[in-house]
Design an enzyme around this catalytic site. Sequence first.
Site, PDB file in Angstrom:
ATOM      1  N   GLU A   1       0.836  -1.196   0.000  1.00 47.70           N
ATOM      2  CA  GLU A   1       0.000   0.000   0.000  1.00 47.70           C
ATOM      3  C   GLU A   1       0.879   1.256   0.000  1.00 47.70           C
ATOM      4  OE1 GLU A   1      -3.633   1.765   2.773  1.00 47.70           O
ATOM      5  OE2 GLU A   1      -2.028   0.639   3.722  1.00 47.70           O
TER       6      GLU A   1
ATOM      7  N   LYS B   1     -10.202   0.806  -0.890  1.00 47.10           N
ATOM      8  CA  LYS B   1     -10.069   0.556   0.550  1.00 47.10           C
ATOM      9  C   LYS B   1     -11.259   1.117   1.316  1.00 47.10           C
ATOM     10  CE  LYS B   1      -6.805   1.179   4.381  1.00 47.10           C
ATOM     11  NZ  LYS B   1      -5.553   1.860   4.765  1.00 47.10           N
TER      12      LYS B   1
ATOM     13  N   CYS C   1      -4.562  -3.339   4.209  1.00 45.55           N
ATOM     14  CA  CYS C   1      -4.098  -2.843   5.509  1.00 45.55           C
ATOM     15  C   CYS C   1      -5.124  -2.954   6.631  1.00 45.55           C
ATOM     16  CB  CYS C   1      -3.592  -1.410   5.342  1.00 45.55           C
ATOM     17  SG  CYS C   1      -2.434  -0.909   6.636  1.00 45.55           S
TER      18      CYS C   1
END
Length: 459
Positions: free
Chosen positions: A55, A155, A188
């Site tokens: 990321e 995300k 993440c």
Amino acid sequence: YVAAVYEHESILSPNPTALVDRQSALELMGRNLDIYEQQVVAAARQGAQIIVFPEDGIHGFNFTRSSIYPYLDFVLYSHSVKWNPCREPYLFNDTEVLQRLSCMALKNKIFLVANLGTKQPCEHTDPHCPSDGRYQFNTNVAFNDDGALVATYRKHNLYFEYAFDTPPEPDYKLFDTPFAGKFGMFTCFDILFFEPAVNLIRQYNLKQVVYPTAWMNQLPLLSAVEFQQAFATAFNINVLAANIHHPTLGMTGSGIYTPVKSFIYHNTEGYGGKLIVAEIPVITTDYKTNLEKIPGRVSEKGNEQLPPLFYAEMMYDNYTFVPVWGETGELQVCANTLCCYLNYRRAVLTDELYALGVFDGLHTVHGTYYVQACALVKCGGLSFSTCGQEVTDATALIDFQLWGNMSTPYIFPLLLTSGITLDFADHMGWKNNHYFISKNRTSSGLLTAALYGRWYEKD
């Protein structure tokens, strides 16, 4: 199949809040993409069929909403349009980064997953449309070995990323491969939440996940490699996790994980990136937890002296602890509805203090989420107040059975050993409404053995 992940030390903008033009942004990103290209070539040479990058690896971090704008590519979030950026670069403007990634995949005949910032114009008739008339997303893209864009994921659980928007609905994104079937994709902080990560895995019965991350390690329970492994084990899947390498920011820890084996990189000292290539099996069946060794119940022995309870802060939460003294013992500690039990034997007594801690409550620092945890940890020193501190080295070898009456089915078993290395439990699973983990003799000194439960409904 052969997988690769690359822990990338990204070249960062010296002043991320400054406003620059697209050309300067492309120049900076180009320097990171040059490194990506070298790594794709190296991975392909070693037979890798898929490679995952971290990321924020191409553009960096700490931007404002306006300062990141020149770094954003345009991505079409349409399922119907099939697009190969390398072969059809003229279709859309502002797709230079996508074109380079696509060409790397095509030239090296490899599936490629990377993370970048993307933009999407929106109309003010859209109730979610930001006031500047565009969405800005933290986005993963996956290309097949012909360079075609096969999946985009935006995300969902942003970690204080003010430059980006949360998509109006969670994305459930997967792509198919000839060598390992379907891969799911998330990013993440997503790993700690039900939507979309857990839901994606459950709905599509996924056995493989690609996972770009920029993870700041937090011991004793949320070091990157420790939790990535626990996630693979908990869901019985393979996880290809690529983290950023910036030790000064506490960022390191990547790996290729199967439920029973891992290939990891965790390095807080050195600089530069690291390519991990490993051959792993495709998981086909549902793994059945081995329930042969069942922990006994802690027996009620009346008049013995019970060790003292004490309270200490761990991971910003107020844990209730009991010290783990002596060579062997049976302990119990409770908080709210959660009781944790430990049977232990230490081969040799070392001058290290361990403690068994329990927490059953809402975690509220750096994100809000409900945790049920039973944790055997090495304390930072010999006084109770040091329990819960970040510790990286240990010498004590402890045989243990740890169990708790968890209220959630989502338990992540953590087993971390000296020098931030991983070990695997001998047995784990459910028995009589308790989840347990047991291990005879860790391969090196024990740092953390824990059951980290996430009670998503109570978030």
